[in-house]
Design an enzyme around this catalytic site. Structure first.
Site, mmCIF file in Angstrom:
data_model
loop_
_atom_site.group_PDB
_atom_site.id
_atom_site.type_symbol
_atom_site.label_atom_id
_atom_site.label_comp_id
_atom_site.label_asym_id
_atom_site.label_seq_id
_atom_site.Cartn_x
_atom_site.Cartn_y
_atom_site.Cartn_z
ATOM 1 N N ASP A 14 0.875 -1.182 0.000
ATOM 2 C CA ASP A 14 0.000 0.000 0.000
ATOM 3 C C ASP A 14 0.912 1.232 0.000
ATOM 4 O O ASP A 14 2.129 1.115 0.190
ATOM 5 C CB ASP A 14 -0.892 -0.014 1.261
ATOM 6 C CG ASP A 14 -1.787 1.221 1.364
ATOM 7 O OD1 ASP A 14 -2.337 1.642 0.326
ATOM 8 O OD2 ASP A 14 -1.916 1.787 2.466
ATOM 9 N N SER A 15 0.304 2.397 -0.185
ATOM 10 C CA SER A 15 1.074 3.643 -0.117
ATOM 11 C C SER A 15 1.693 3.838 1.266
ATOM 12 O O SER A 15 2.665 4.566 1.416
ATOM 13 C CB SER A 15 0.149 4.830 -0.401
ATOM 14 O OG SER A 15 -0.867 4.881 0.578
ATOM 15 N N CYS A 77 -4.706 -1.480 -1.769
ATOM 16 C CA CYS A 77 -4.896 -0.033 -1.940
ATOM 17 C C CYS A 77 -5.873 0.187 -3.091
ATOM 18 O O CYS A 77 -5.616 -0.262 -4.213
ATOM 19 C CB CYS A 77 -3.548 0.599 -2.251
ATOM 20 S SG CYS A 77 -3.630 2.356 -2.600
ATOM 21 N N GLU A 155 -1.476 8.044 8.690
ATOM 22 C CA GLU A 155 -0.032 7.757 8.559
ATOM 23 C C GLU A 155 0.737 8.249 9.783
ATOM 24 O O GLU A 155 1.743 7.666 10.173
ATOM 25 C CB GLU A 155 0.533 8.427 7.293
ATOM 26 C CG GLU A 155 0.168 7.727 5.998
ATOM 27 C CD GLU A 155 0.762 6.335 5.868
ATOM 28 O OE1 GLU A 155 1.983 6.198 6.043
ATOM 29 O OE2 GLU A 155 0.007 5.379 5.619
ATOM 30 N N CYS A 187 -11.117 3.276 1.094
ATOM 31 C CA CYS A 187 -9.666 3.439 1.173
ATOM 32 C C CYS A 187 -9.212 2.555 2.328
ATOM 33 O O CYS A 187 -9.859 2.545 3.386
ATOM 34 C CB CYS A 187 -9.325 4.906 1.451
ATOM 35 S SG CYS A 187 -7.616 5.197 1.946
ATOM 36 N N HIS A 189 -6.985 2.742 4.431
ATOM 37 C CA HIS A 189 -6.628 3.413 5.683
ATOM 38 C C HIS A 189 -7.842 3.560 6.619
ATOM 39 O O HIS A 189 -7.694 3.599 7.842
ATOM 40 C CB HIS A 189 -6.060 4.813 5.415
ATOM 41 C CG HIS A 189 -4.648 4.822 4.927
ATOM 42 N ND1 HIS A 189 -4.282 4.415 3.677
ATOM 43 C CD2 HIS A 189 -3.495 5.217 5.550
ATOM 44 C CE1 HIS A 189 -2.965 4.554 3.534
ATOM 45 N NE2 HIS A 189 -2.465 5.040 4.659
HETATM 46 N N1 DGL Z 1 -4.828 3.195 1.207
HETATM 47 C C1 DGL Z 1 -5.064 3.729 -0.051
HETATM 48 C C2 DGL Z 1 -6.357 3.385 -0.696
HETATM 49 O O1 DGL Z 1 -6.909 2.345 -0.397
HETATM 50 C C3 DGL Z 1 -4.333 4.929 -0.556
HETATM 51 C C4 DGL Z 1 -4.379 6.158 0.253
HETATM 52 C C5 DGL Z 1 -3.432 7.211 -0.253
HETATM 53 O O2 DGL Z 1 -2.227 6.942 -0.269
HETATM 54 O O3 DGL Z 1 -3.903 8.280 -0.624
HETATM 55 O O4 DGL Z 1 -6.860 4.093 -1.519
#
Ligand code: DGL
Length: 265
Positions: A14-15, A77, A155, A187, A189
């Site tokens: 993931d990011s 992600c 984060e 997302c 996160h």
């Molecule tokens: N966790 C990510 C997602 O599912 C990316 C969030 C990001 O880096 O902006 O979209």
């Protein structure tokens, strides 16, 4: 593929730390698999980057994972999947599992036919998301909301800080005004702030995410391709980050909830 393929690890990336919400489902469903998690922390967030920039990062991360000898990759992600999944599947010759916001289950769960989607701007403006709405959003009203700044709070490990709560209020209020009774956490996160979101929107609103569905899809793919591990009792979950700020390791440890070592990419 070489004979020892079955006991190679599965790569998940993931990011940043968001994909750990998916990793938890994978670890619970497939406890006999070794897992490697890559957090591209130095380049987070992806949500405001172009599809080309994100694809470049994903190609590099998949190369890293292949060097770590993975047998399958999960793009944990939504933003990266929307930007890069086709190119990743064309480039790499192992199973690559992606994910998308849970519009279909939300449309099925909604009682009043209004669903909200919280996601990154990148996900919401992608062709993949437009196709998803075309397929599953026709019989419901779909209200979308890009959540700029929320990933950064997570984060930093600030799951219920005042700024995080203020952003949640800001981004959920238009969905509630439009009458959504079901909200998609689009997302990876956001499951980490699910309880805070639930407090803000009220218990009568249903929140849906895709982590469990992705783990099941991975399991199906491993089964179809006869890639389940064999005879592994003791397995490993290894974490890697390219963060320079230094606190990513601590945030990973807090979110995973176990004593883990976090390696530097
Ligand atoms: N966790 C990510 C997602 O599912 C990316 C969030 C990001 O880096 O902006 O979209």
């Amino acid at each position: 593929m070489p004979a020892n393929t079955n006991n190679q690890p599965i790569g998940i990336f993931d990011s940043g730390v968001g994909g750990i919400s998916v990793l938890k489902h994978i670890h619970a469903l497939l406890p006999h698999e070794d897992l490697i998690y890559l957090a591209d922390s130095k380049y987070a967030p992806y949500g405001n980057k172009t599809a080309q920039e994100i694809t470049q990062r994903c190609l590099i991360l998949c190369d890293d994972l292949l060097q770590k000898n993975v047998k399958a990759i999960v793009v944990a992600c939504n933003t990266a999947t929307a930007a890069a999944i086709d190119e990743l599947r064309e480039t790499f010759d192992i199973p690559i599992i992606g994910m998308e916001p849970a519009v279909k289950p939300a449309a099925e769960a909604s009682k009043n036919g209004v669903i909200g989607v919280l996601a990154t701007v990148g996900t919401l403006k992608s062709a993949q998301f437009a196709a998803l709405l075309e397929s599953y959003g026709r019989n419901v009203k779909v209200v979308t909301q890009g959540c700029v700044g929320l990933v950064e709070c997570i984060e930093r490990g600030e799951l219920d800080a005042p700024e995080t709560k203020a952003l949640i209020r800001l981004y959920t209020s238009p969905l509630l005004v439009d009458g959504a009774d079901t909200i998609v956490l689009g997302c990876t996160h956001y499951p980490f702030i699910k309880e805070v979101i639930q407090d803000v929107v009220g218990r009568e609103i249903t929140l849906i995410d895709t982590g469990a569905a992705v783990a099941k899809q991975l399991k199906r793919q491993l089964e179809e391709k006869s890639l389940f591990s064999v005879g592994q009792e003791k397995t490993e979950v290894n974490f890697w980050t390219n963060s320079e700020a230094g606190n990513a390791s601590q945030v990973i440890k807090n979110l995973w909830g176990n004593q883990v070592e976090v390696h530097r990419l």
